[in-house]
Design an enzyme around this catalytic site. Structure first.
Site, PDB file in Angstrom:
ATOM      1  N   GLN A 213     -14.499   2.827   1.209  1.00  0.00           N
ATOM      2  CA  GLN A 213     -13.815   2.253   0.043  1.00  0.00           C
ATOM      3  C   GLN A 213     -13.453   3.361  -0.937  1.00  0.00           C
ATOM      4  OE1 GLN A 213     -16.029  -0.765  -2.142  1.00  0.00           O
ATOM      5  NE2 GLN A 213     -14.250  -1.332  -3.365  1.00  0.00           N
TER       6      GLN A 213
ATOM      7  N   ASP B 218       0.850  -1.192   0.000  1.00  0.00           N
ATOM      8  CA  ASP B 218       0.000   0.000   0.000  1.00  0.00           C
ATOM      9  C   ASP B 218       0.891   1.249   0.000  1.00  0.00           C
ATOM     10  OD1 ASP B 218      -3.189   0.552   1.118  1.00  0.00           O
ATOM     11  OD2 ASP B 218      -1.773   2.204   1.053  1.00  0.00           O
ATOM     12  N   ILE B 219       0.514   2.207  -0.839  1.00  0.00           N
ATOM     13  CA  ILE B 219       1.333   3.425  -0.993  1.00  0.00           C
ATOM     14  C   ILE B 219       1.272   4.339   0.253  1.00  0.00           C
ATOM     15  CG2 ILE B 219      -0.381   4.976  -2.057  1.00  0.00           C
ATOM     16  CD1 ILE B 219       1.718   5.634  -4.186  1.00  0.00           C
TER      17      ILE B 219
ATOM     18  N   HIS C  24     -10.323  -5.375  -2.645  1.00  0.00           N
ATOM     19  CA  HIS C  24      -8.986  -5.623  -2.108  1.00  0.00           C
ATOM     20  C   HIS C  24      -9.074  -5.898  -0.618  1.00  0.00           C
ATOM     21  CE1 HIS C  24      -9.935  -1.336  -2.140  1.00  0.00           C
ATOM     22  NE2 HIS C  24      -9.278  -1.240  -0.994  1.00  0.00           N
ATOM     23  N   PHE C  25      -8.203  -6.776  -0.171  1.00  0.00           N
ATOM     24  CA  PHE C  25      -8.048  -7.027   1.262  1.00  0.00           C
ATOM     25  C   PHE C  25      -6.798  -6.302   1.737  1.00  0.00           C
ATOM     26  CE2 PHE C  25     -10.968 -10.438   0.472  1.00  0.00           C
ATOM     27  CZ  PHE C  25     -11.627 -10.616   1.673  1.00  0.00           C
ATOM     28  N   HIS C  26      -6.944  -5.596   2.852  1.00  0.00           N
ATOM     29  CA  HIS C  26      -5.788  -4.990   3.507  1.00  0.00           C
ATOM     30  C   HIS C  26      -5.216  -6.023   4.479  1.00  0.00           C
ATOM     31  CE1 HIS C  26      -6.778  -0.669   2.536  1.00  0.00           C
ATOM     32  NE2 HIS C  26      -7.977  -1.201   2.395  1.00  0.00           N
TER      33      HIS C  26
END
Ligand code: 5GP
Ligand code: ZN
Length: 133
Positions: free
Chosen positions: A93, A30-31, A99-101
């Protein structure tokens, strides 16, 4: 899907730092991470959210989520792991590609989860009734 940032990452049009990939799933950092190593697990096919994705694809995704959790715990020495996933703007969202974190947790990382609430009046009974009838 055109204009989807995660589809662009999959096509190599936007740079992302890959953790690993399979035939169906892509995992990258993740950025704007909650913590060091915060990763995102996405299907290579575009689905908007948990309501849109097929159960078959979701099964493939969640198995990789488990693998990523183990990887982060082991390689980054995480104390614990949070796994979460958002569906819809109201849920926060931002990217409409499911997507899953997977978030490694470290001692004193200062990450706060949402505060807990309490049921008032007959609300608890009403919820139970609605969900089980
Ligand atoms: P959401 O808020 O939709 O659950 O999570 C979207 C996540 O995607 C956010 O945590 C955000 O930091 C991450 N993100 C958004 N744009 C990019 C990008 O271009 N590259 C990467 N690696 N992550 C992104
Ligand atoms: Zn997409």
């Amino acid at each position: 899907m055109e204009n989807c940032i995660f589809c662009k990452i999959l096509k190599g049009q936007i740079l992302a730092h890959k953790v690993y990939e399979t035939d169906n799933v892509f995992v990258f950092l993740d950025i704007n991470p909650y913590t060091r190593g915060h990763s995102l697990v996405i299907p290579k096919k575009h689905y908007q959210d948990v309501f849109d994705i097929s159960s078959d694809e979701l099964q493939k995704l969640i198995v990789e989520v488990q693998k990523v959790a183990k990887l982060l715990k082991e390689k980054l020495n995480a104390e614990a792991i949070n796994i979460f996933q958002r569906n819809g703007i109201m849920a926060g969202q931002q990217i409409d590609h499911i997507h899953f974190h997977v978030v490694p947790r470290y001692k004193e990382d200062m990450v706060k989860m949402l505060p807990r609430g309490v049921y008032k009046g007959n609300d608890f009974e009403e919820v139970v009734q609605l969900l089980t009838s």
